[in-house]
Write a protein that holds these residues in place. Structure first.
Motif, PDB file in Angstrom:
ATOM      1  N   ILE A   1      41.070  44.896  25.378  1.00 49.37           N
ATOM      2  CA  ILE A   1      40.742  45.508  24.092  1.00 49.37           C
ATOM      3  C   ILE A   1      39.262  45.376  23.741  1.00 49.37           C
TER       4      ILE A   1
ATOM      5  N   ALA B   1      43.591  47.018  17.502  1.00 51.31           N
ATOM      6  CA  ALA B   1      44.232  46.659  18.769  1.00 51.31           C
ATOM      7  C   ALA B   1      44.320  45.138  18.844  1.00 51.31           C
TER       8      ALA B   1
ATOM      9  N   ALA C   1      48.410  43.920  25.760  1.00 45.10           N
ATOM     10  CA  ALA C   1      47.594  44.496  24.686  1.00 45.10           C
ATOM     11  C   ALA C   1      48.287  45.712  24.101  1.00 45.10           C
TER      12      ALA C   1
ATOM     13  N   LYS D   1      47.524  48.979  21.120  1.00 42.74           N
ATOM     14  CA  LYS D   1      46.563  49.693  20.266  1.00 42.74           C
ATOM     15  C   LYS D   1      47.340  50.699  19.423  1.00 42.74           C
TER      16      LYS D   1
ATOM     17  N   MET E   1      45.458  53.952  26.767  1.00 41.71           N
ATOM     18  CA  MET E   1      44.633  52.813  26.333  1.00 41.71           C
ATOM     19  C   MET E   1      43.134  53.103  26.360  1.00 41.71           C
TER      20      MET E   1
ATOM     21  N   PHE F   1      39.901  53.445  24.590  1.00 43.77           N
ATOM     22  CA  PHE F   1      39.522  52.889  23.290  1.00 43.77           C
ATOM     23  C   PHE F   1      38.004  53.050  23.174  1.00 43.77           C
TER      24      PHE F   1
ATOM     25  N   ASN G   1      36.831  48.955  25.404  1.00 45.55           N
ATOM     26  CA  ASN G   1      37.609  48.055  26.264  1.00 45.55           C
ATOM     27  C   ASN G   1      37.333  48.345  27.739  1.00 45.55           C
TER      28      ASN G   1
END
Length: 558
Positions: free
Chosen positions: A126, A229, A248, A250, A291, A293, A307
């Motif tokens: 993250i 996240a 993780a 988000k 994912m 980000f 991330n």
């Protein structure tokens, strides 16, 4: 010819300069140290390989890091110049200036930074900011960072700032906290325990102002201004065993990368390893679902990543083995990796006088399994929840697969050999976006031989071959490198695409160069015909266009 004369003059000047560069200098009671790199390249049109006519004829990337440390204070700046950016680097780097500067105070339990900094929480799922010069990648955070270690074994971090966006900053504010506890350091009775336990957790959020993004002529997205996240991680270590994992998640983050869907993202990374003298075994797996980000919703390049999604593939220095590198797919992938490294003991019948090391690795990455959220919404439809996906659900599309074996052996004080084999299955349509092109299956073999003539002279030879019936077909490559320690080396090699299905494109890509080294400084001049391709570091990639010309590289640290 003019470019050649210019490079020869620059080379001679730098050759004289290098021995004058020393180590860290004392200044006002503190130490000054840093690093320098200059990469310059000339361009000659070569229509046969697709090398374009570059207007500037010569392009250059360079930087100088200067860091001053005095007691608890450290301060530094990095001057960069792209005059203009070397082809393949993002043209938005064009210009020069100081994009990186910081002041740091570190004393006792406190470590405080103002300005630019690089930071990573856990495995980076993250938050990870870092710099990779060869990729043109820099997502440093400009703001404030605090690290506090109230007691031995407990480390707390907090960051806030905006990320570098070439010569500007990204539009979003990035905020994050991270905590990690090493129980064996905190609990006195566990200090000598065979089992060590480290637990950590993170939370990161970004804030970006609202903007108008239309999915069609009549539908405007309602965008989340704050996107959060979180991640949790655990490391268990006992003797030679290590078990590590991080999960993780988000919340919805519609962006250009995920086609503006509102689905939450999640990722899990697991690794188990065992090592004793002469043997190392590693098993890893990861699952990534939506994912990406970034601190800018509309950015589709490598810039402004908050991330980092760690790859589960090897990186290869052998040029033909690096033709088909894997690039991480942030929208979804499921990967596994297994590695074994074993050294056959020296003075044994098989291991020989000096021992023999065998490395074996296998990895595979697939798409994740997706299903529609309802009967009226297509998978990935903008402005919707996108799709449904279960943790570790594997899709039918395979992105990448590789199997490699490496055998390394020293036969006598003068001769050492490495034999290497690599099998790859490469989904070029997904990884490079070449729509409609078939999956590439490639087999690469390498013999890397080093002969030490005497204490200062050595000769290295590489023989490589790549077999493939897809893409550009078969390749052969030969390299010779002569080194006169500790200062000089000369290298010449040729990559020959003799098996290209188009007989008119069966080109030689030759390269000849030499260099000089002095302490921590190195200067190298090459002439090369560079094939088009991509290079990747840690699953992050950039395109490398075809080129023909001289390359000058100078690196130094002091």
């Amino acid at each position: 010819m003019n470019n050649l004369l210019l490079f020869v003059r620059i080379f001679i000047f730098l050759l004289i300069l290098i021995p004058c560069i020393g180590t860290a200098q004392n200044f006002l009671g503190g130490d000054v140290h840093g690093s320098f790199q200059l990469d310059a390249q000339t361009y000659k049109p070569d229509s046969a390989i697709g090398a374009p006519d570059v207007n500037e004829k010569l392009l250059m990337n360079g930087f100088l890091n200067v860091i001053y440390a005095n007691g608890p204070f450290t301060a530094g700046i990095r001057y960069e110049g792209y005059l203009n950016p070397i082809t393949g680097f993002d043209p938005r780097y064009k210009g020069q200036g100081i994009p990186y500067r910081f002041v740091q105070f570190k004393k006792g339990m406190f470590d405080l930074t103002a300005g630019n900094f690089y930071e990573q929480f856990g495995n980076g799922l993250i938050l990870r900011s870092y710099e990779e010069w060869n990729l043109g990648y820099d997502n440093s955070i400009d703001g404030f960072r605090a690290k506090i270690e109230p007691v031995r074994g407990i480390l707390l971090k907090g960051v806030i700032g905006k990320q570098r966006f070439f010569w500007d900053k990204g539009p979003a504010i990035v905020r994050g906290v991270d905590g990690e506890i090493n129980f064996n350091d905190v609990i006195q009775q566990w200090a000598k325990a065979r089992t060590r336990i480290i637990l950590g957790g993170s939370f990161v959020s970004k804030y970006q102002d609202d903007e108008q993004i239309m999915t069609d002529e009549s539908h405007m997205l309602s965008l989340p201004l704050n996107v959060g996240a979180w991640a949790a991680r655990l490391n268990l270590i006992r003797g030679g065993f290590t078990l590590a994992g991080e999960y993780a998640m988000k919340i919805n983050d519609p962006s250009a990368i995920n086609n503006y869907i509102y689905k939450n993202g999640q990722a899990i990374w697991l690794s188990a390893s065992y090592s004793v003298k002469g043997l190392g075994v590693t098993l890893s797996s990861k699952y990534i679902d939506n994912m990406s980000f970034k601190s800018k919703r509309t950015e589709t390049s490598n810039a402004l990543d908050i991330n980092f999604l760690p790859p589960l593939t090897d990186q290869y220095s052998y040029s033909l083995a690096a033709i088909y590198p894997y690039a991480t797919q942030p929208n979804g992938e499921l990967g596994i990796l297994g590695q074994v490294v074993y050294t056959i003991p020296k003075k044994s019948k098989i291991g020989g006088k000096y021992g023999t090391t065998i490395k074996l690795a296998y990895s595979s990455t697939n798409d994740i399994k997706r299903s529609a959220v309802n009967d009226t919404t297509s998978i990935g439809q903008p402005g919707t929840d996108g799709y449904e996906a279960g943790l570790f659900g594997r899709g039918d599309t395979r992105y990448y697969e590789e199997l490699n074996v490496e055998l390394s052996r020293k036969f006598n004080p003068s001769f050492k050999a490495i034999l290497f084999y690599l099998y790859q299955m490469y989904n070029i349509e997904v990884i490079e976006g070449h729509t409609g092109e078939p999956v590439v299956y490639a087999h690469t073999a390498v013999a890397d031989l080093v002969y030490r003539i005497n204490d200062t002279h050595s000769l290295r030879a590489e023989l490589q071959h790549l077999w493939s019936q897809q893409d550009k077909g078969d390749w052969a490559m030969g390299l010779l490198e002569y080194t006169i320690s500790p200062h000089w080396f000369v290298v010449v090699f040729d990559q020959y695409n003799y098996g290209n299905p188009d007989k008119d494109k069966r080109f030689h890509y030759y390269n000849v160069g030499f260099g000089f080294m002095h302490e921590s400084s190195r200067i190298e001049l090459r002439y090369a015909r560079q094939r088009e391709g991509i290079i990747c570091v840690g699953g992050v990639c950039r395109n490398v266009p075809a080129s023909n010309g001289f390359t000058l590289t100078l690196t130094s640290s002091f």
